[in-house]
Design a protein around this motif. Sequence first.
Motif, short mmCIF file in Angstrom:
data_model
loop_
_atom_site.label_atom_id
_atom_site.label_comp_id
_atom_site.label_asym_id
_atom_site.label_seq_id
_atom_site.Cartn_x
_atom_site.Cartn_y
_atom_site.Cartn_z
N VAL A 257 -2.23 15.75 3.76
CA VAL A 257 -3.44 15.14 4.29
C VAL A 257 -4.31 14.76 3.09
O VAL A 257 -4.77 15.64 2.35
N GLU A 258 -4.49 13.46 2.86
CA GLU A 258 -5.34 12.99 1.76
C GLU A 258 -6.78 12.97 2.26
O GLU A 258 -7.06 12.41 3.33
N LEU A 259 -7.67 13.55 1.46
CA LEU A 259 -9.07 13.69 1.87
C LEU A 259 -10.02 13.07 0.84
O LEU A 259 -9.72 13.09 -0.36
N VAL A 268 -10.87 12.33 6.38
CA VAL A 268 -9.42 12.14 6.23
C VAL A 268 -9.15 10.69 5.79
O VAL A 268 -9.59 9.75 6.46
N ASN A 269 -8.45 10.52 4.68
CA ASN A 269 -8.03 9.18 4.26
C ASN A 269 -6.74 8.81 4.97
O ASN A 269 -6.74 8.00 5.88
N GLU A 270 -5.63 9.42 4.57
CA GLU A 270 -4.37 9.07 5.23
C GLU A 270 -3.42 10.25 5.18
O GLU A 270 -3.70 11.27 4.54
N LEU A 271 -2.27 10.09 5.86
CA LEU A 271 -1.27 11.16 5.94
C LEU A 271 0.04 10.70 5.33
O LEU A 271 0.38 9.53 5.38
MG LIG Z 1 -3.15 7.34 -0.35
#
Ligand SMILES: [Mg+2]
Length: 404
Positions: A257-259, A268-271
């Motif tokens: 989990v990119e934060l 949350v940015n993306e997974l």
């Molecule tokens: Mg990314």
Amino acid sequence: MATSVDPRTGLPVVAMVGGGQLARMTHQAAIALGQSLRVLATAPDESAGLVAADVRLGDHRDLAALLDLAEGATVVTFDHEHVPTEHLRALADAGHRVAPGPDALVHAQDKLVLRRALHEAGEPQPAWSEARTVHEVAAFADDVGWPVVLKTPRGGYDGKGVFVVDGADEVADLLERHGSLLVEERVAMVRELAVQVARSPYGQVAVWPVVETVQRNGVCEEVLVPAPGLDDDAATAAQELAIRIADRLGVVGVLAVELFETADGVLVNELAMRPHNSGHWTIEGSRTSQFEQHLRAVLDYPLGATDATAPVVVMANVLGGAASADGWTGPALDERVHHLMAHWPDVKLHWYGKGQRPGRKLGHVTALGTDFEEVRARAVAAARYLADGVVDPAFAFAFADDEH
Ligand SMILES: [Mg+2]
Ligand SMILES: Nc1ncnc2c1ncn2[C@@H]1O[C@H](COP(=O)(O)OP(=O)(O)OP(=O)(O)O)[C@@H](O)[C@H]1O
């Protein structure tokens, strides 16, 4: 329990779509578990294609190639997100185990699908909208302010497919090229964090410490573990967020989990539902690496302990630099590796076996220790030396010793 095994070993066969460095490092972990990764690579000289014993050549968009890969394998998993969703369903319909499954994986494939799901779940994320026209982008920007960030919902990586735009005149061209886009506020972030969690079909989860990821030009360069200065409550909350997402989406395997950390908390940015660059540090820095854990999870084995093996761990990517450019006259790769080992005997090298090109992710190094600044300086200096053939003056003493 695994349903099908290799009769030669009595152990499962994991098939991975994609032959890059993630498959290569997963293969390395598979060996220790008595297995050998089966890989679908697009070329024999791809990173994992060079090392795995069972390499199938084919395209991940070709259903016949995917079905051939899956035949006789215990489970099919991925080193990237680019397999078309309908092919994933066709594999599952043909009776193959696919992990993560199509309904989970689509949240890592399509950023709009993820934004909708997080909205429904009430999880924190940047302000966003779907935009098909310049007018829709402009109306969104009127609310949140320029610049805004436009993203292709599918197919992006390493910042490709992410565009920061300052005004409406830049939008028409992007919409024309890409069709419908995700538009987001440009987040005023303090830094970027990531949390990794593994989840098995049984529902067991195991989470690693929260890390800081340092990106330059949209590419991850360093991962700092644990995220420096992050207080315990915030770290626990971020880990719980990752576990909630993994459970809710029914993830099987490793989830990154990119934060974005902001003054008001994390968004949350993306997974990513596979081993991820933010988890390379776990090879030496955790009791269980992300690669082993991904195999355990997709096979529904019990998960391994995720404790860190040192108070501080830093991973630095080796991105092709001066030493990869045409006409380079400095030390050749093998010589640089030799020097690296001589001068940083405690730094661990992972080289992916790829052709050297400027900007390309060629490998990474990991340093462990107790003092954050010292460990980081060591990892970064070692990675830069491989990339550029240049010695950081702070470490020049070690090279001066060479002359004697
Ligand atoms: Mg990314
Ligand atoms: N809304 C935003 N506000 C500010 N910066 C952003 C935003 N979205 C993305 N970025 C920056 O762009 C980088 C890449 O974005 P994102 O992770 O969505 O793209 P990607 O290319 O799919 O991912 P990756 O680089 O992880 O493969 C982020 O790590 C962050 O630095």
